[in-house]
Design an enzyme around this catalytic site. Structure first.
Site, PDB file in Angstrom:
ATOM      1  N   ASN A  46       0.799  -1.230   0.000  1.00  0.00           N
ATOM      2  CA  ASN A  46       0.000   0.000   0.000  1.00  0.00           C
ATOM      3  C   ASN A  46       0.829   1.276   0.000  1.00  0.00           C
ATOM      4  OD1 ASN A  46      -1.611  -2.031   2.246  1.00  0.00           O
ATOM      5  ND2 ASN A  46      -2.523  -1.612   0.262  1.00  0.00           N
TER       6      ASN A  46
ATOM      7  N   ILE B 291       1.183   6.824  -1.058  1.00  0.00           N
ATOM      8  CA  ILE B 291       0.461   6.016  -0.077  1.00  0.00           C
ATOM      9  C   ILE B 291      -0.976   5.794  -0.534  1.00  0.00           C
ATOM     10  CG2 ILE B 291      -0.322   5.935   2.324  1.00  0.00           C
ATOM     11  CD1 ILE B 291       2.039   7.974   2.831  1.00  0.00           C
ATOM     12  N   CYS B 292      -1.423   4.545  -0.441  1.00  0.00           N
ATOM     13  CA  CYS B 292      -2.804   4.196  -0.744  1.00  0.00           C
ATOM     14  C   CYS B 292      -3.521   3.995   0.586  1.00  0.00           C
ATOM     15  CB  CYS B 292      -2.846   2.919  -1.581  1.00  0.00           C
ATOM     16  SG  CYS B 292      -4.518   2.433  -2.025  1.00  0.00           S
ATOM     17  N   LEU B 293      -4.219   5.049   1.011  1.00  0.00           N
ATOM     18  CA  LEU B 293      -4.982   5.021   2.248  1.00  0.00           C
ATOM     19  C   LEU B 293      -6.227   5.858   2.006  1.00  0.00           C
ATOM     20  CD1 LEU B 293      -5.057   4.167   5.268  1.00  0.00           C
ATOM     21  CD2 LEU B 293      -3.811   6.282   5.773  1.00  0.00           C
TER      22      LEU B 293
END
Length: 184
Positions: free
Chosen positions: A105, A112-114
Site C-alpha cells: 500500500n 500512499i494508498c490510504l
C-alpha cells in the site's frame, strides 16, 4: 511540545494596537484548527509513533515516524512527511513516505494508498471535514497491521509476491527494513 502559535494568537488578541498595525496579516483558519488538533494528536499518539516539527512555528508541516512493534515491518522506523494545505480541513493533508520500503500500500517512491488521504474515495471512507489529524496518524500506523491490504495494492509487485510466495515477501521486506529504515 510548546504550541507557539496559540501563545502568539493570545498575545495578538491582548495587544490593542495589533489590529490597527496588522490588519492585513491574519491567522488562517487552518492554523487555528491545527493548534487544537496538534495538541489532541500528541495526547492520543500510538506508542509506535512520534512527531517531529522542523520548525515549531509551522504546525502545518511535520514528520511522523512509525516504528511497528509487530508484523512484517517490526524493527523498522518509517518516516512520513505530512503537509497540511490552506484548504484544510476541507481537503486532506498531503502525506509522503520518506523511507523506502516494500509494502503493498506504499510505493517505493513514497506514495500512499490510504482511503482517508483521498478527497474522493470509492469506498466512502475517504477524507471528510469531520476527520482529524489523529485519524491520519492512526491510519498510517495501521498500514503496518490491520489496514494492510493485499487485495487493492498500490505496489502490485509487493502484493503479487506475497500471494505467490509469503516467505520471499517476508525476506524482501526484511531486506528493505535493514537497508533503508535503520538509517533514519
Amino acid at each position: 511540545m510548546m504550541i507557539t502559535l496559540q501563545r502568539k494568537l493570545r498575545k495578538n488578541a491582548e495587544d490593542p494596537n495589533y489590529h490597527n498595525k496588522n490588519c492585513t496579516r491574519r491567522v488562517s483558519i487552518r492554523d487555528k484548527l491545527l493548534v487544537k488538533e496538534i495538541q489532541e494528536m500528541e495526547t492520543m499518539l500510538p506508542s509506535t509513533c512520534s512527531i517531529k516539527f522542523k520548525d515549531p512555528h509551522k504546525l502545518h508541516e511535520f514528520y511522523l515516524s512509525v516504528t511497528p512493534d509487530e508484523g512484517f515491518w517490526q524493527g523498522g522506523k518509517f518516516w512520513f512527511h505530512v503537509y497540511i494545505t490552506e484548504d484544510y480541513n476541507i481537503a486532506p493533508p498531503t502525506v509522503k513516505c520518506q523511507t523506502k520500503l516494500w509494502h503493498p500500500n506504499i510505493s517505493e517512491d513514497g506514495d500512499i494508498c490510504l482511503s482517508l488521504l483521498r478527497q474522493n474515495s470509492i469506498d466512502g471512507l475517504g477524507w471528510a471535514p469531520t476527520r482529524r489529524l489523529k485519524d491520519v496518524v492512526w491510519g498510517l500506523n495501521s498500514l503496518f497491521t490491520d489496514l494492510l491490504n493485499f487485495e487493492d495494492p498500490l505496489n502490485i509487485s509487493a502484493a503479487e509476491l506475497y500471494i505467490r510466495d509469503k516467505e520471499a515477501f517476508k525476506n524482501k521486506v526484511r531486506d528493505y527494513v535493514i537497508q533503508y529504515s535503520r538509517s533514519c
